[in-house]
Motif scaffolding. Structure first.
Motif, PDB file in Angstrom:
ATOM      1  N   ARG A 118      42.678  10.667  47.859  1.00 56.67           N
ATOM      2  CA  ARG A 118      42.669  11.778  48.810  1.00 56.67           C
ATOM      3  C   ARG A 118      41.342  11.951  49.535  1.00 56.67           C
ATOM      4  O   ARG A 118      40.295  11.500  49.068  1.00 56.67           O
ATOM      5  CB  ARG A 118      42.996  13.090  48.084  1.00 56.67           C
ATOM      6  N   TYR A 120      39.300  15.380  51.159  1.00 52.76           N
ATOM      7  CA  TYR A 120      39.242  16.836  51.261  1.00 52.76           C
ATOM      8  C   TYR A 120      38.090  17.221  52.182  1.00 52.76           C
ATOM      9  O   TYR A 120      37.107  16.475  52.332  1.00 52.76           O
ATOM     10  CB  TYR A 120      38.964  17.475  49.907  1.00 52.76           C
ATOM     11  N   LEU A 127      38.464  24.869  50.464  1.00 53.10           N
ATOM     12  CA  LEU A 127      38.826  23.463  50.346  1.00 53.10           C
ATOM     13  C   LEU A 127      40.155  23.202  51.044  1.00 53.10           C
ATOM     14  O   LEU A 127      41.135  23.921  50.844  1.00 53.10           O
ATOM     15  CB  LEU A 127      38.933  23.066  48.871  1.00 53.10           C
ATOM     16  N   GLN A 129      42.928  19.990  51.812  1.00 53.55           N
ATOM     17  CA  GLN A 129      43.319  18.593  51.615  1.00 53.55           C
ATOM     18  C   GLN A 129      43.684  18.010  52.981  1.00 53.55           C
ATOM     19  O   GLN A 129      44.591  18.505  53.650  1.00 53.55           O
ATOM     20  CB  GLN A 129      44.506  18.483  50.655  1.00 53.55           C
ATOM     21  N   THR A 193      41.856  14.133  40.821  1.00 50.46           N
ATOM     22  CA  THR A 193      42.823  15.183  41.156  1.00 50.46           C
ATOM     23  C   THR A 193      43.888  15.383  40.082  1.00 50.46           C
ATOM     24  O   THR A 193      44.536  16.425  40.064  1.00 50.46           O
ATOM     25  CB  THR A 193      43.495  14.869  42.504  1.00 50.46           C
ATOM     26  N   GLU A 197      42.128  20.781  38.994  1.00 48.37           N
ATOM     27  CA  GLU A 197      42.883  21.443  40.044  1.00 48.37           C
ATOM     28  C   GLU A 197      41.971  21.715  41.241  1.00 48.37           C
ATOM     29  O   GLU A 197      40.741  21.720  41.117  1.00 48.37           O
ATOM     30  CB  GLU A 197      43.490  22.746  39.515  1.00 48.37           C
ATOM     31  N   ASP A 198      42.590  21.974  42.380  1.00 53.42           N
ATOM     32  CA  ASP A 198      41.823  22.120  43.613  1.00 53.42           C
ATOM     33  C   ASP A 198      40.805  23.252  43.542  1.00 53.42           C
ATOM     34  O   ASP A 198      39.708  23.147  44.116  1.00 53.42           O
ATOM     35  CB  ASP A 198      42.768  22.351  44.799  1.00 53.42           C
ATOM     36  N   GLU A 202      36.933  22.855  44.387  1.00 50.76           N
ATOM     37  CA  GLU A 202      36.314  23.717  45.407  1.00 50.76           C
ATOM     38  C   GLU A 202      35.060  24.390  44.868  1.00 50.76           C
ATOM     39  O   GLU A 202      34.023  24.453  45.557  1.00 50.76           O
ATOM     40  CB  GLU A 202      37.331  24.766  45.858  1.00 50.76           C
TER      41      GLU A 202
END
Length: 394
Positions: A118, A120, A127, A129, A193, A197-198, A202
């Motif tokens: 990915r 980002y 953040l 994606q 990832t 978790e995002d 972040e």
């Protein structure tokens, strides 16, 4: 990996084997303005070879400036190089890799992506994606069949639907966007990832200012969460071109409303007729009721207007094609013209015929073995009868 450049000092990277795997299949490029991550697949002595071939080829063909089409061409060349490697005995059958490549030039960012590695962007502390995973989980989430949280623990979470090394006609997804000074770019393999978790990513990107320490911290946190896969991260700070952007904005303000409107009308008219002319020359293949169909034009609509028409439907069944090709047909496989579409159809027919021939040969071999076994049984039965008759005569 390239050393830090004085023109691009604000980046950092790290790749790590993780806590479970016995070898690292990830490869990366840190050669400003080019940054890329490739996550290999195919097992030991295959995945790492595929990813290394891919990044070396990408570095050879990538543009020096933010040109998405040329970057996409470089990824396509990397795909062909991985396929050639298998044919030439480098690595082994089934090897492949993901690829997410970026060129950051000032405040212009272009991306080319295949697979589930990915990109980002941290913009004003939030953040985003930038890329879409080519994976079974992404397809199921978009179809509403499961949630993002459920996908994290799904047994098929590692299945990807597009990769380098499987389809010679593979095309990367291309992205073009403007970024701002102060933004932060992250490119990573799924080893990060799947572990973090995002919101955790972040937090780290926003909290740790130094990009090298930030990249290392992301990997360390992934390992701390289990490190089930190799993890690679590249963190790049956007230095931007704020002054140039301000001058461009000032020039735009000085334009009169009449000239702006006139230019807009002319551009829209020219773009429309140019687009229509272009659509009349190209073609694409798609799924038409379970058969491969050839359309003139481009898939979908623009402002509610269709720029395509059915040329013909072939006898090639979608069910006979490789799964990767069948998945791509659902979105339409674009080609230069109808002749190119027909050539691609011929390739599909040849592949299907070869597969059918192989199946028939396998069936003939089995029938031959069954006939031999039956003859042996008959022979043995005859011998037994003869022996019994002799005893009766005595």
């Amino acid at each position: 990996m390239a050393a830090k450049s004085s023109d691009h000092p604000n980046f950092g990277s790290r790749t790590d084997i993780g806590c479970v795997r016995d070898h690292n299949e990830d490869s990366l490029i840190v050669a400003p303005p080019l940054f890329a991550v490739a996550d290999g697949m195919g097992g030991h002595a295959a995945g790492e070879i595929a990813s290394e071939i891919a990044v070396n080829t990408l570095a050879e063909y990538a543009p020096d400036h933010a040109d998405s089409e040329t970057l996409g061409f470089a990824v396509a060349e990397a795909n062909r190089a991985v396929i050639r490697g298998v044919k030439e005995g480098v690595g082994r059958e089934g090897m492949g890799c993901t690829m997410t490549a970026a060129i950051l030039e000032g405040e212009r960012l272009v991306l080319a992506q295949v697979g589930d590695s990915r990109a980002y962007l941290l913009h004003k502390g939030k953040l985003q994606q930038l890329t879409r995973d080519h994976s079974l989980m992404a397809d199921m989430i978009e179809a509403g069949q499961l949630t993002a949280e459920e996908a994290r623990y799904h047994p098929n979470r590692s299945v990807i639907t597009r990769a380098l090394g499987s389809d010679p006609h593979m095309a990367a997804d291309l992205y073009e966007l403007n970024v701002e000074s102060g933004d932060r770019l992250l490119i990573c393999s799924d080893g990060l990832t799947t572990m973090l978790e995002d919101n955790a990513i972040e937090d780290i990107l926003g909290r740790i200012n130094d990009p090298q320490r930030c990249a290392s911290t992301l990997v360390s946190e992934a390992n701390g969460a289990g490190g089930y896969d190799n993890t690679t991260t590249i963190v790049v700070d956007v230095t931007g071109q704020g002054e140039v952007k301000q001058k461009r904005s000032a020039r735009k303000v000085k334009l009169s409303m009449v000239i702006t409107l006139l230019a807009l009308v002319l551009v829209c008219a020219g773009a429309f007729f140019g687009f229509r002319s272009y659509a009349n020359t190209v073609a694409y293949l798609t799924d038409e009721n379970g058969k491969v169909a050839v359309y003139r034009g481009i898939p979908g609509t623009l402002f509610g207007i269709q720029f395509n028409e059915l040329d013909h439907t072939t006898d090639v069944s979608i069910s006979d094609l490789q799964p990767g090709v069948a998945n791509r047909l659902s979105d339409g496989i674009r080609v230069d013209n109808v002749e190119a579409a027909n050539a691609l159809i011929e390739e599909y027919e040849a592949e299907i015929e070869a597969k059918n021939d192989a199946s028939r040969e396998s069936g003939d071999d089995k029938n031959g073995e069954d006939a031999g076994a039956s003859a042996d049984a008959d022979k043995k039965a005859g011998s037994t009868n003869s022996s019994s008759g002799g005893s009766a005569n005595r």
